[in-house]
Enzyme design. Structure first.
Site: not given
Ligand code: SP5
Ligand code: ZN
Length: 342
Positions: A160, A196, A198, A285
């Protein structure tokens, strides 16, 4: 297969993150990497080596701005001196008409450099971040010396973080550093494939206008998922990099039957560019029970995923990104490595 992990990476302590108006425990805990290291040792996949060199400034400075590097190096100390006992989270976002710039205010600098409220910075964060990047750099050096496969147990993760910004638990972009080192030291091309959950908005931004590094990402459709504002199919690169960026958003929790053909498409596209190495941004993830992500993948799917990267007969550097279910991350990552190394 060579494995890289530095003891000092655990000095990054993620106390809290701020989500939907609440402070919660940070999801990127050092328990994740401990669990992965334990399972890799238990299965005798190999022994972890400390990276034997710090990532050179010549490479860091090609991937990231001097401004970001200096900001991250000094942030904790400056923040503690100015606002003791509080945490450095940005207090606003930039709206159209505001000018993204570095002002004299530390609080404004934080808005400039950091794009979310999930990425806590503490006393050991910078040392851990540098060593995480050095673990990625060590993978490139191993590949240069003829090693076919390596795994860098990077934490903090990296995908990111962009040229001039950080967020999403990431500070320095480890996969981009490995790629940049490969390009600089071999004068050839490489490809990054990001699996990943994301979108790797930072990696995309770093190489968006460059042709030497092809970037392909599979991820949950950003329309309803972090990081929301990048990762769409029509982002294809620009200038010399036009056509060298491929986003393959996955709309639903379709499991391996949906993931596999999409990954094969990414891999075939990457190989068609004739890269001399593959760099994998491995986030687990996508595991079906992951508390942050979840794309319906089982532990067995990770073994199959690893096996797919044998296509192309190239050196493969595996760089850890996300994966947050501590009781499962060891199994997910080690099955991936066993699939690759079979
Ligand atoms: C490296 C990496 O995977 N970074 C991810 C950062 C994501 N941060 C977002 C946090 C929001 C969490 N929401 C939880 C939703 C549950 N379904
Ligand atoms: Zn991630």
């Amino acid at each position: 297969m060579r494995l890289f992990f530095s003891d000092r990476q655990k000095l990054h302590q993620t106390t809290t993150e701020f989500v939907m108006g609440a402070l919660r425990p940070g999801m990127d805990s050092s328990a994740r990497t401990e669990a992965i290291a334990d399972e890799i040792r238990r299965l005798d996949i190999g022994c972890f080596e400390q990276p034997n060199a710090e990532v050179p400034l010549s490479i860091l400075g090609k991937v990231h701005s001097r401004g970001l590097l200096n900001f991250l190096e000094t942030l904790h100390e400056r923040w503690e001196a100015a606002y003791p006992g509080s945490a450095p989270f940005p207090e606003m976002g930039l709206a159209p008409g505001m000018r993204r710039r570095v002002t004299n205010s530390l609080r404004a600098q934080l808005v400039h450099y950091c794009f979310d409220t999930c990425t806590p910075v503490g006393k050991g964060t910078w040392v851990a971040t540098l060593d995480s990047a050095s673990s990625a750099y060590a993978a490139t050096q191993a590949a240069l010396s003829g090693e076919r496969y390596s795994f860098s147990l990077c934490r903090p993760p990296g995908h990111h973080s962009g040229q001039d910004f950080y967020g999403g638990y990431c500070f320095l972009n480890n996969a981009a550093i490995a790629a940049e080192a490969w390009v600089m030291q071999t004068g050839t091309r490489c490809a990054i494939i990001d699996v990943d959950f994301h979108h790797g908005n930072g990696t995309q931004q770093i190489f968006y206008e460059r042709e030497e590094v092809f970037y392909a990402s599979l991820h949950r459709s950003p329309g309803d998922t972090y990081p929301f504002f990048s990762g769409y199919e029509d982002e294809r690169g620009a200038g010399a990099g036009l056509g060298e960026n491929l986003n393959l958003p996955i709309p639903a929790e379709g499991g391996w039957s949906q993931f596999e053909p999409t990954l094969i498409r990414a891999l075939e596209s990457a190989l068609s560019r004739n890269p001399s190495a593959l760099i994998i941004s491995l986030g687990v993830d996508t595991y079906y029970e992951d508390p942050v992500g979840g794309l319906g993948l089982t532990i067995e799917a990770f073994r199959r995923m690893g096996a797919l990267f044998k296509r192309g007969n190239l050196p493969v550097m595996v760089i850890l990104e996300g994966g947050y279910l501590v009781r499962a991350v060891g199994a997910c990552v080690s099955r991936f490595l066993l699939g690759l190394n079979d």
